[in-house]
Design an enzyme around this catalytic site. Structure first.
Site, PDB file in Angstrom:
ATOM      1  CD  GLU A   1     -15.839   5.774   6.351  1.00 19.01           C
ATOM      2  OE1 GLU A   1     -15.441   4.794   7.005  1.00 19.01           O
ATOM      3  OE2 GLU A   1     -16.985   5.861   5.869  1.00 19.01           O
TER       4      GLU A   1
ATOM      5  CD  GLU B   1      -6.352   2.651   8.481  1.00 16.51           C
ATOM      6  OE1 GLU B   1      -7.488   2.640   8.967  1.00 16.51           O
ATOM      7  OE2 GLU B   1      -6.101   3.136   7.359  1.00 16.51           O
TER       8      GLU B   1
ATOM      9  CB  VAL C   1     -11.226   0.420 -14.274  1.00 12.55           C
ATOM     10  CG1 VAL C   1     -12.745   0.484 -14.340  1.00 12.55           C
ATOM     11  CG2 VAL C   1     -10.680  -0.369 -15.466  1.00 12.55           C
ATOM     12  N   GLY C   2     -10.851   2.556 -11.939  1.00  8.10           N
ATOM     13  CA  GLY C   2     -11.337   3.459 -10.903  1.00  8.10           C
ATOM     14  C   GLY C   2     -10.866   4.883 -11.134  1.00  8.10           C
TER      15      GLY C   2
ATOM     16  CB  CYS D   1     -11.536   3.020   8.653  1.00  7.28           C
ATOM     17  SG  CYS D   1     -13.334   3.157   8.681  1.00  7.28           S
TER      18      CYS D   1
ATOM     19  CE  LYS E   1     -12.603  -0.892 -10.144  1.00  9.00           C
ATOM     20  NZ  LYS E   1     -12.153  -1.429  -8.842  1.00  9.00           N
TER      21      LYS E   1
END
Length: 494
Positions: A265, A398, A226-227, A299, A189
């Site tokens: 991750e 972040e 959907v994910g 990241c 996905k």
């Protein structure tokens, strides 16, 4: 297949999903727009898949794992992934143009997002071919007499891969190819903002490899549910995900009822400790460049720069000079190294964090806005903030933009304490003249990976993973291959 071309090099990707070996649209014919971030223009569409489409893809992957020899035929897997490597190589320039169209990654620095993952396919095919899937663990005394134990490494099953938009083709490969070579079947996905890096992958698998129907599936969608359906489906044995810590928590919760194996991750807020004996003239320009080269959308970016108080002003000046001269602009123009943010939403998030940082007391040294010469496109100025409070939002959250937050420190102990003052622990960096001292500091940083004096920790042969809320498990190295395998210990007569 949609194809939009003009003198900018813009190229749309394949609109279709790959489910059970068939390139297809969704039943309703629904699609969603894909926008080129350098022009702000709609450049094509992708299939807006549904929860039912995801269920069909998972069913195909489950059937392919349970009813075919894919998990047991190592030579055939090697053959198929060798085909995939060669096909990616043939499609390399098309993949590059699709990537730049979706992400705005400058062509000058696109190698790490195109050439590197293509070579990783070959690496994983070779690694999996020569991996020892059956290991003799020796003879052991038991109350019932000696027993020989063997460890059999076998595929986990159906793997769901959910990938982000910042380096989409690279992470699509990194999260699926090791899983395939280990004998798993996969449902990918891709991110809503970069669907074509997934659909092109699916097209290549369908048209240019012998990978059987159901072994590899791609479902594109603009809907978060959907994910979520992939994460919670009981037929899925494992989820691999790269993205925000918030989404990672949701994936863990979705998989909890079936105790699904999860490889994560997640976010980072890495610190770069610059010791007082470091060579500022070589260390700090590189630090500034790394903040800008992917528009800060990385990241592992060391976005907190810790400078010693006795060289603080010197360090600020070096960083300022580099960031003010950094080549930012049209990603199709060779020489430009910073492109736009992925979207207007992301740009406003970055600028909002910068504005709040200044309101909270940080000093804006340079940047902090939109480049005057780039009125079109989601561009953000390289931005340097000084005198940042280690506990402030800009030091803790972040940013995912070309922003460096500089924090002064006194002693090595204070620097380590500031670096560890974070919920994240993905990466870090230390620079210094005394290598033993730098190494000692690196060992005290609570992070999964550390670079010393620019010698990167990241590579296909070394494990990469985060601590604290930066993730679970590892990519790369032998550890990365084993993540997609289950270790079965078998006791038998001597």
């Amino acid at each position: 297949m949609t194809s939009v071309q003009d003198d900018t090099g813009v190229l749309a990707g394949d609109e279709r999903m790959l489910i059970d070996g068939e390139l297809q649209h969704t039943g309703s014919g629904a699609s969603f727009d894909v926008v080129h971030p350098a022009s702000e223009q709609i450049v094509g569409q992708a299939v807006d898949g549904t929860v039912d489409d995801m269920a069909r893809a998972v069913g195909a992957a489950r059937r392919a794992f349970d009813e075919t020899d894919w998990s047991r035929d190592l030579d055939f897997r090697y053959h198929c992934l060798t085909q995939l490597h060669d096909a990616f190589e043939r499609n390399k320039e098309r993949l590059r143009r699709v990537l730049i169209t979706e992400v705005g990654c400058p062509v000058t620095v696109s190698g790490s997002q195109i050439e590197s993952p293509i070579e990783e396919v070959k690496h994983w095919a070779d690694h999996g071919k020569h991996f020892e899937y059956l290991v003799d663990n020796g003879v052991h005394d038991t109350p019932l007499g000696p027993a020989r134990r063997k460890i059999h490494y076998e595929a986990v099953g159906v793997v769901g891969a959910i990938t982000p938009w910042n380096v989409p083709f690279y992470l699509n490969v990194a999260e699926t190819v090791p899983a395939l070579m280990a004998g798993n079947t996969v449902v990918l996905k891709p991110a809503q903002l970069t669907p074509w890096s997934g659909s092109e992958y699916g097209r290549i698998v369908a048209e240019e490899t012998d990978i059987p129907p159901g072994v590899f599936n791609v479902v594109t969608s603009n809907a978060n549910e959907v994910g979520a359906a992939l994460s919670s489906d009981p037929r899925v044995d494992m989820i691999t995900f790269t993205g925000s810590t918030a989404t990672g928590r949701a994936i863990l919760a979705a998989g909890a009822p079936t105790v699904k194996k999860t490889l994560l991750e997640l976010g980072g807020k890495s610190a770069h400790i610059v010791l007082d004996d470091a060579d500022f003239s070589s260390t700090l320009p590189l630090a500034a460049m790394m903040a800008c080269v992917m528009s800060g959308q990385s990241c592992i970016l060391p976005s907190r720069i810790l400078l010693p108080r006795n060289r603080y002003d010197e360090g600020i000046e070096v960083l300022k000079t580099m960031m003010e001269g950094f080549p930012i602009g049209d990603p199709w123009t060779p020489g430009n190294m910073q492109g736009p943010q992925i979207s207007e939403t992301q740009r406003q998030k970055v600028l909002g964090l910068v504005n709040r940082a200044v309101e909270a007391g940080a000093r804006l040294v340079t940047g902090g806005g939109v480049p005057e010469h780039l009125p079109v496109g989601y561009y953000t100025q390289p931005t340097l903030l000084a005198d940042v409070d280690p506990d402030s939002e800009i030091a803790q959250e972040e940013v995912f933009g070309p922003v460096l937050a500089v924090i002064p420190y006194g002693t090595d102990d204070e620097a380590v304490a500031i670096a560890n003052n974070s919920i994240y622990g993905l990466s870090g960096e230390v620079s210094g003249g005394d290598l033993d001292r730098a190494f000692a500091v690196a060992t005290r940083m609570r992070t999964g990976n550390v670079t010393i004096n620019g010698k990167s920790h990241f590579g296909i042969g070394s494990p990469f993973g985060g601590t604290k809320q930066s993730g679970l498990g590892y990519r790369n190295g032998d550890e990365g291959h084993k993540e997609y395998l289950a270790a079965k210990t078998i006791g038998m007569p001597e």
